[in-house]
Structure formats: C-alpha cells, structure tokens
Design a protein around this motif. Structure first.
Motif, PDB file in Angstrom:
ATOM      1  N   ASP A 142       0.830  -1.207   0.000  1.00  0.00           N
ATOM      2  CA  ASP A 142       0.000   0.000   0.000  1.00  0.00           C
ATOM      3  C   ASP A 142       0.862   1.254   0.000  1.00  0.00           C
ATOM      4  O   ASP A 142       0.465   2.293  -0.533  1.00  0.00           O
ATOM      5  N   ALA A 143       2.042   1.164   0.619  1.00  0.00           N
ATOM      6  CA  ALA A 143       2.915   2.334   0.710  1.00  0.00           C
ATOM      7  C   ALA A 143       4.313   1.899   1.103  1.00  0.00           C
ATOM      8  O   ALA A 143       4.552   0.747   1.475  1.00  0.00           O
ATOM      9  N   GLY A 144       5.239   2.848   1.024  1.00  0.00           N
ATOM     10  CA  GLY A 144       6.602   2.635   1.486  1.00  0.00           C
ATOM     11  C   GLY A 144       7.053   3.817   2.310  1.00  0.00           C
ATOM     12  O   GLY A 144       6.483   4.910   2.214  1.00  0.00           O
ATOM     13  N   VAL A 145       8.076   3.612   3.127  1.00  0.00           N
ATOM     14  CA  VAL A 145       8.671   4.699   3.909  1.00  0.00           C
ATOM     15  C   VAL A 145      10.162   4.742   3.582  1.00  0.00           C
ATOM     16  O   VAL A 145      10.877   3.767   3.801  1.00  0.00           O
ATOM     17  N   ARG A 146      10.608   5.872   3.045  1.00  0.00           N
ATOM     18  CA  ARG A 146      12.009   6.069   2.710  1.00  0.00           C
ATOM     19  C   ARG A 146      12.361   7.544   2.886  1.00  0.00           C
ATOM     20  O   ARG A 146      11.492   8.387   3.086  1.00  0.00           O
ATOM     21  N   LEU A 147      13.650   7.849   2.770  1.00  0.00           N
ATOM     22  CA  LEU A 147      14.076   9.242   2.769  1.00  0.00           C
ATOM     23  C   LEU A 147      13.581   9.916   1.498  1.00  0.00           C
ATOM     24  O   LEU A 147      13.404   9.265   0.458  1.00  0.00           O
ATOM     25  N   ILE A 160       6.625  12.425   7.133  1.00  0.00           N
ATOM     26  CA  ILE A 160       6.037  11.842   8.341  1.00  0.00           C
ATOM     27  C   ILE A 160       7.011  11.840   9.522  1.00  0.00           C
ATOM     28  O   ILE A 160       6.722  11.233  10.556  1.00  0.00           O
ATOM     29  N   GLY A 161       8.156  12.493   9.374  1.00  0.00           N
ATOM     30  CA  GLY A 161       9.116  12.490  10.468  1.00  0.00           C
ATOM     31  C   GLY A 161       9.948  13.754  10.496  1.00  0.00           C
ATOM     32  O   GLY A 161      10.006  14.505   9.517  1.00  0.00           O
ATOM     33  N   PRO A 162      10.621  14.012  11.607  1.00  0.00           N
ATOM     34  CA  PRO A 162      11.453  15.202  11.732  1.00  0.00           C
ATOM     35  C   PRO A 162      12.744  15.070  10.940  1.00  0.00           C
ATOM     36  O   PRO A 162      13.041  14.008  10.377  1.00  0.00           O
ATOM     37  N   ASP A 163      13.517  16.149  10.897  1.00  0.00           N
ATOM     38  CA  ASP A 163      14.847  16.075  10.296  1.00  0.00           C
ATOM     39  C   ASP A 163      15.666  15.001  11.003  1.00  0.00           C
ATOM     40  O   ASP A 163      15.502  14.752  12.205  1.00  0.00           O
ATOM     41  N   LEU A 164      16.561  14.381  10.238  1.00  0.00           N
ATOM     42  CA  LEU A 164      17.454  13.366  10.792  1.00  0.00           C
ATOM     43  C   LEU A 164      18.894  13.884  10.780  1.00  0.00           C
ATOM     44  O   LEU A 164      19.216  14.855  10.100  1.00  0.00           O
ATOM     45  N   ARG A 165      19.730  13.191  11.544  1.00  0.00           N
ATOM     46  CA  ARG A 165      21.144  13.554  11.576  1.00  0.00           C
ATOM     47  C   ARG A 165      21.950  12.297  11.857  1.00  0.00           C
ATOM     48  O   ARG A 165      21.577  11.488  12.704  1.00  0.00           O
ATOM     49  N   MET A 166      23.028  12.122  11.124  1.00  0.00           N
ATOM     50  CA  MET A 166      23.910  10.991  11.364  1.00  0.00           C
ATOM     51  C   MET A 166      24.917  11.348  12.456  1.00  0.00           C
ATOM     52  O   MET A 166      25.155  12.524  12.748  1.00  0.00           O
ATOM     53  N   ALA A 167      25.512  10.313  13.053  1.00  0.00           N
ATOM     54  CA  ALA A 167      26.496  10.525  14.114  1.00  0.00           C
ATOM     55  C   ALA A 167      27.634   9.523  13.959  1.00  0.00           C
ATOM     56  O   ALA A 167      27.395   8.320  13.818  1.00  0.00           O
ATOM     57  N   ALA A 168      28.861  10.034  13.962  1.00  0.00           N
ATOM     58  CA  ALA A 168      30.053   9.181  13.993  1.00  0.00           C
ATOM     59  C   ALA A 168      30.477   9.050  15.455  1.00  0.00           C
ATOM     60  O   ALA A 168      30.732  10.058  16.124  1.00  0.00           O
ATOM     61  N   VAL A 169      30.517   7.808  15.950  1.00  0.00           N
ATOM     62  CA  VAL A 169      30.752   7.604  17.386  1.00  0.00           C
ATOM     63  C   VAL A 169      31.739   6.470  17.617  1.00  0.00           C
ATOM     64  O   VAL A 169      31.852   5.539  16.810  1.00  0.00           O
ATOM     65  N   GLY A 170      32.430   6.567  18.739  1.00  0.00           N
ATOM     66  CA  GLY A 170      33.320   5.495  19.165  1.00  0.00           C
ATOM     67  C   GLY A 170      33.398   5.483  20.676  1.00  0.00           C
ATOM     68  O   GLY A 170      33.010   6.449  21.353  1.00  0.00           O
ATOM     69  N   PHE A 243      28.893   4.711  12.295  1.00  0.00           N
ATOM     70  CA  PHE A 243      28.202   5.851  11.677  1.00  0.00           C
ATOM     71  C   PHE A 243      26.727   5.491  11.566  1.00  0.00           C
ATOM     72  O   PHE A 243      26.336   4.695  10.701  1.00  0.00           O
ATOM     73  N   LEU A 244      25.919   6.051  12.465  1.00  0.00           N
ATOM     74  CA  LEU A 244      24.519   5.640  12.593  1.00  0.00           C
ATOM     75  C   LEU A 244      23.619   6.857  12.800  1.00  0.00           C
ATOM     76  O   LEU A 244      24.098   7.926  13.202  1.00  0.00           O
ATOM     77  N   PRO A 245      22.312   6.709  12.571  1.00  0.00           N
ATOM     78  CA  PRO A 245      21.397   7.801  12.896  1.00  0.00           C
ATOM     79  C   PRO A 245      21.494   8.191  14.361  1.00  0.00           C
ATOM     80  O   PRO A 245      21.660   7.344  15.243  1.00  0.00           O
ATOM     81  N   ASP A 246      21.379   9.485  14.606  1.00  0.00           N
ATOM     82  CA  ASP A 246      21.548  10.028  15.949  1.00  0.00           C
ATOM     83  C   ASP A 246      20.631   9.375  16.976  1.00  0.00           C
ATOM     84  O   ASP A 246      21.022   9.186  18.134  1.00  0.00           O
ATOM     85  N   GLN A 247      19.407   9.010  16.554  1.00  0.00           N
ATOM     86  CA  GLN A 247      18.462   8.420  17.509  1.00  0.00           C
ATOM     87  C   GLN A 247      18.979   7.130  18.122  1.00  0.00           C
ATOM     88  O   GLN A 247      18.610   6.785  19.242  1.00  0.00           O
ATOM     89  N   ALA A 270      16.537  16.178   5.517  1.00  0.00           N
ATOM     90  CA  ALA A 270      15.099  15.885   5.499  1.00  0.00           C
ATOM     91  C   ALA A 270      14.833  14.446   5.914  1.00  0.00           C
ATOM     92  O   ALA A 270      15.529  13.521   5.488  1.00  0.00           O
ATOM     93  N   GLY A 271      13.807  14.270   6.740  1.00  0.00           N
ATOM     94  CA  GLY A 271      13.512  12.959   7.301  1.00  0.00           C
ATOM     95  C   GLY A 271      12.676  12.072   6.402  1.00  0.00           C
ATOM     96  O   GLY A 271      12.633  12.235   5.174  1.00  0.00           O
ATOM     97  N   TYR A 272      11.967  11.138   7.022  1.00  0.00           N
ATOM     98  CA  TYR A 272      11.261  10.097   6.277  1.00  0.00           C
ATOM     99  C   TYR A 272       9.956  10.603   5.667  1.00  0.00           C
ATOM    100  O   TYR A 272       9.270  11.458   6.214  1.00  0.00           O
ATOM    101  N   HIS A 273       9.643   9.998   4.525  1.00  0.00           N
ATOM    102  CA  HIS A 273       8.394  10.281   3.820  1.00  0.00           C
ATOM    103  C   HIS A 273       7.658   8.971   3.560  1.00  0.00           C
ATOM    104  O   HIS A 273       8.281   7.949   3.264  1.00  0.00           O
ATOM    105  N   LEU A 274       6.349   9.021   3.675  1.00  0.00           N
ATOM    106  CA  LEU A 274       5.499   7.915   3.247  1.00  0.00           C
ATOM    107  C   LEU A 274       5.149   8.166   1.788  1.00  0.00           C
ATOM    108  O   LEU A 274       4.738   9.270   1.430  1.00  0.00           O
ATOM    109  N   TYR A 275       5.323   7.152   0.933  1.00  0.00           N
ATOM    110  CA  TYR A 275       4.990   7.342  -0.475  1.00  0.00           C
ATOM    111  C   TYR A 275       4.049   6.241  -0.942  1.00  0.00           C
ATOM    112  O   TYR A 275       4.101   5.101  -0.476  1.00  0.00           O
ATOM    113  N   TYR A 276       3.168   6.615  -1.861  1.00  0.00           N
ATOM    114  CA  TYR A 276       2.191   5.665  -2.404  1.00  0.00           C
ATOM    115  C   TYR A 276       1.745   6.153  -3.777  1.00  0.00           C
ATOM    116  O   TYR A 276       1.903   7.332  -4.108  1.00  0.00           O
TER     117      TYR A 276
END
Length: 299
Positions: A142-147, A160-170, A243-247, A270-276
C-alpha cells in the motif's frame, strides 16, 4: 444476468410483498404504469404468469410464490452485504502492507501503527523491513517509507518524520588508543564499523557534508554487520567508529558510553516520507494511518 433482470425481479418482489401496485410503486418511487409494464415485461421474458390481478387485489401465482421464496432471501443477503460495506466505511478494517527501512519502522512507523491497531482491532498491518527501494505497485504494498531523495517522482510523498542527523561515534577506550579524527580524510587511518545493506548487498558509504563539501566515503575496519544493534555493541566494545542515525546513539553519547566525532560534518537532513501511488484511492484504514503519521510529524 443483466442489470435489467435485477431491476425487474426487485419490482416483482415489491408487488408480491405489498400485494398492491399502488403501495409497491410508492415504495420503489416509480409510477404505477411503469411498475405494471416492468412486471409484464418480466412475465413475458420468463414465459410464465407471476401475479394474479383483479380489480381489488394482487397476489402471486404458484410460479410467483416459488420465485418469491427464492428471491426474498437472496435480496436480503444482498442488502446485508451492502450494509456491511457501509459499516466498513464507518469502522475501518482490512490489511495495510508497508515496506520500510529498519530505522524508519522503529522510530516513525511503529508508534502510529501501534495506536492504529489498538484503536481499530479489525485493521491488520504488515511491515516488511528492508533497505532497498521496492516496487510497491508490483509487490502489492500500500505504501513505502524512505528518505525523500529516494522516492520516485510519480509517487505521492508525505513527510512523516522530523529532520534526521547521522552521528560518527566510538568508545572512550577506542579514542584512548587512537587520536580522534579531525576531518573525514582521517578516517582512512581508523578502524570503522561498516553497515551492510542486506537488500542491496553493498556496504553503506558514509555521507559527510560541510558547507559546499559533500563526501561519500568507503571506510574499512574489522567488523561489518547488517544489524544496527550489533554495530552498536561493537562500537561500545571499542572495535572502531560507527556511523549511525543520531536516535540510535544519543543515549550512549549522553551517558558517556560513546563519544561523537566529526559532528560539524553531520548536518541535519530531510527525514522520512510515506509514499504511495498517486492513482490509488486510499482505504479508510490507510487514511487513518496517514493522519496518525502526519500528527506524529507535527508533534
């Protein structure tokens, strides 16, 4: 059977039940002459007399009684089915199939799906988790969710979602043994933990941006996985930079279990969008889910 046959049969049934052309015509909203013509047309087509008419009464013949006995339950069943369809409009039901990435499914899609299923027990939801783009029309999603940048132009896309941000962590232990990178180029001297995109069969290229510089880096390291929790475990254990999403990492960063690096190279996007498909009419259940996702994006 033609549509005219159903009209004629319904007209006959009304006369037989009302035992009157006058009352039956009023019930059906037609003239008595039109109703009489309809019944005669039916009798001619069937080659049998269905109603016995006098100046004072109308009654089914033996053939008419047999037809009434069959038509009554059949038309009642049709009416019941139509009522059930009307109820579906008022009480959403059915199955919604959605393809989504693991991160979008966990952080954006699931909260709305959980609410929908709790409020509407007759709605079923199937979520297929993968990283690649799917042909949602051919695969009957019925639909997909992608950037947003991965959504085809011929689709309706709803944020359908807020801005995203990646994070490099160790881990602090890792940086106690290796000097923290000051630029993306320094990653070549580090052990990096790779994410394999299982659907695409390739390693994710780290995307780093600052000002007008846009980099896609292939990194190397000792550990690779297609499972984010395993990558987090490896990072916490000091096996390299992830290297992962900040959440996924903000709690570890807040507690000191992980340390962010190259933060100025990880701007929001820009965050996630629902598309159909634009030509598909959303079902009531899908429309409810879309409203919940939009509400979550605003909140």
């Amino acid at each position: 059977m033609r549509r005219d046959d159903l009209v004629d049969l319904n007209a006959f049934l009304a006369v037989a039940e009302e035992r009157s052309f006058t009352r039956a015509a009023a019930r059906l909203g037609v003239s008595q002459s039109a109703l009489s013509h309809t019944v005669r047309r039916l009798e001619t087509r069937l080659g049998v007399r269905l109603l016995s008419r006098t100046t004072r009464s109308v009654a089914p013949t033996e053939a008419g009684e047999r037809l009434v006995a069959k038509l009554g339950p059949a038309f009642d069943e049709i009416e019941g089915q139509l009522s059930a369809l009307g109820a579906l409009r008022e009480r959403p039901a059915g199955t919604i199939r959605i393809t989504a990435t693991q991160h979008s499914a966990e952080t954006v899609l699931w909260p709305a799906v959980r609410t929908l299923m709790a409020d509407y027990p007759e709605v079923k939801v199937e979520i297929s988790v993968d990283s690649g783009l799917r042909d949602i029309v051919a695969e009957r999603f019925d639909a997909g969710v992608r950037l947003s940048e991965r959504v085809a132009a011929d689709m309706i896309a709803v944020r359908i979602g807020p801005d995203l941000r990646m994070a490099a962590v160790g881990a602090p232990d890792y940086f106690a043994r290796h000097l923290a990178p000051a630029s993306p180029q320094d990653l070549a001297a580090h052990r990096c933990i790779n994410l394999r995109l299982s659907t695409l069969g390739d390693l994710y290229a780290w995307e780093l941006d600052r000002d007008d510089q846009h980099l896609r880096l292939r990194v190397d390291g000792q550990f690779t996985s297609n499972h984010v929790p395993m990558i987090l475990r490896a990072a916490r254990a000091g096996f390299g930079i992830a290297f992962l999403p900040d959440q996924y990492v903000h709690e570890d960063v807040a507690s000191g279990a992980l340390v962010r690096v190259l933060e100025d190279w990880c701007p929001p996007f820009a965050g996630y969008h629902l598309y159909y498909p634009s030509r598909r009419q959303p079902t009531p259940a899908f429309a409810l889910l879309l409203d919940l996702l939009r509400e979550g994006a605003r909140g």
